[in-house]
Design an enzyme around this catalytic site. Structure first.
Site, PDB file in Angstrom:
ATOM      1  N   GLN A  70      29.358 110.186  61.538  1.00 20.60           N
ATOM      2  CA  GLN A  70      28.787 110.963  62.631  1.00 20.60           C
ATOM      3  C   GLN A  70      28.906 112.456  62.332  1.00 20.60           C
ATOM      4  O   GLN A  70      29.833 112.882  61.656  1.00 20.60           O
ATOM      5  CB  GLN A  70      29.499 110.661  63.967  1.00 20.60           C
ATOM      6  CG  GLN A  70      29.319 109.249  64.453  1.00 20.60           C
ATOM      7  CD  GLN A  70      30.452 108.354  63.984  1.00 20.60           C
ATOM      8  OE1 GLN A  70      30.992 108.518  62.903  1.00 20.60           O
ATOM      9  NE2 GLN A  70      30.810 107.380  64.797  1.00 20.60           N
ATOM     10  N   GLU A  71      28.008 113.226  62.862  1.00 12.94           N
ATOM     11  CA  GLU A  71      27.978 114.664  62.577  1.00 12.94           C
ATOM     12  C   GLU A  71      29.328 115.328  62.827  1.00 12.94           C
ATOM     13  O   GLU A  71      29.788 116.142  62.027  1.00 12.94           O
ATOM     14  CB  GLU A  71      26.888 115.332  63.425  1.00 12.94           C
ATOM     15  CG  GLU A  71      26.705 116.791  63.079  1.00 12.94           C
ATOM     16  CD  GLU A  71      25.532 117.431  63.807  1.00 12.94           C
ATOM     17  OE1 GLU A  71      25.260 118.614  63.523  1.00 12.94           O
ATOM     18  OE2 GLU A  71      24.903 116.767  64.647  1.00 12.94           O
TER      19      GLU A  71
END
Length: 179
Positions: A70-71
């Site tokens: 995830q970012e």
């Protein structure tokens, strides 16, 4: 002579090779890890932090770290880089919109001092889905041919069926005595 000694040393010492499995969220990293481990599909949820498993291929021990993509987690990837011999970059072959982010992350990793000797295996995952990009298309977009200071290989695969995964592991196994 040195290469022969290295291969014998690896064979008798069962040396462990550190691998990090990275890629954007939903690329199939965890599915690939557990396909390696159990040869079956397991239900996964987004990885927060990491999963770690030992995979043995022909007496070669790989300690594989599957790191959340995830970012918000990508900035912490570098905490896993120390002593890494192999990077497995998993690419969702259907995710054209985020391929530029994958490219940025790849080149950021390759520039990191702790990964200067790491070999790179790119899995072009989800090849079973109609309309996906081919491994050749992904290779061209990521400009893999410009990578001169890291051995690399791109492999088409399908994490759900396991197709193509063994070929990638075989490439890694062949590289363990080369360093």
């Amino acid at each position: 002579m040195g290469l022969i000694f290295a291969k014998l040393w690896n064979f008798f010492c069962n040396q462990e090779h550190k691998v990090i499995i990275v890629g954007l969220d939903n690329a199939g990293k965890t599915t690939i890890l557990y396909q390696f481990l159990m040869n079956e599909v397991v239900h996964t949820s987004p990885t927060i932090g990491s999963n770690v498993e030992e995979i043995v291929v022909k007496n070669t021990h790989f300690l594989m770290w599957d790191i959340g993509g995830q970012e918000s987690l990508r900035s912490s990837w570098n905490t896993y880089y120390s002593n890494t011999e192999f990077i497995i970059l998993v690419v969702d072959s259907t995710d054209r919109e985020r391929l530029s982010i994958t490219k940025e992350e790849l080149y950021r990793m390759l520039a990191h001092e702790d990964l200067r000797k790491a070999a790179v295996l790119i899995y072009a995952n989800k090849q079973d889905i109609k309309g996906c990009m081919s491994a050749a298309d992904i290779s061209k977009y990521l400009t893999l041919s410009s990578i001169k200071d890291h051995p690399w290989h791109i492999q088409s695969c399908c994490a759900l069926t396991g197709e193509g995964l063994c070929q990638g592991l075989e490439w890694m196994t062949c590289r363990t005595g080369v360093r």
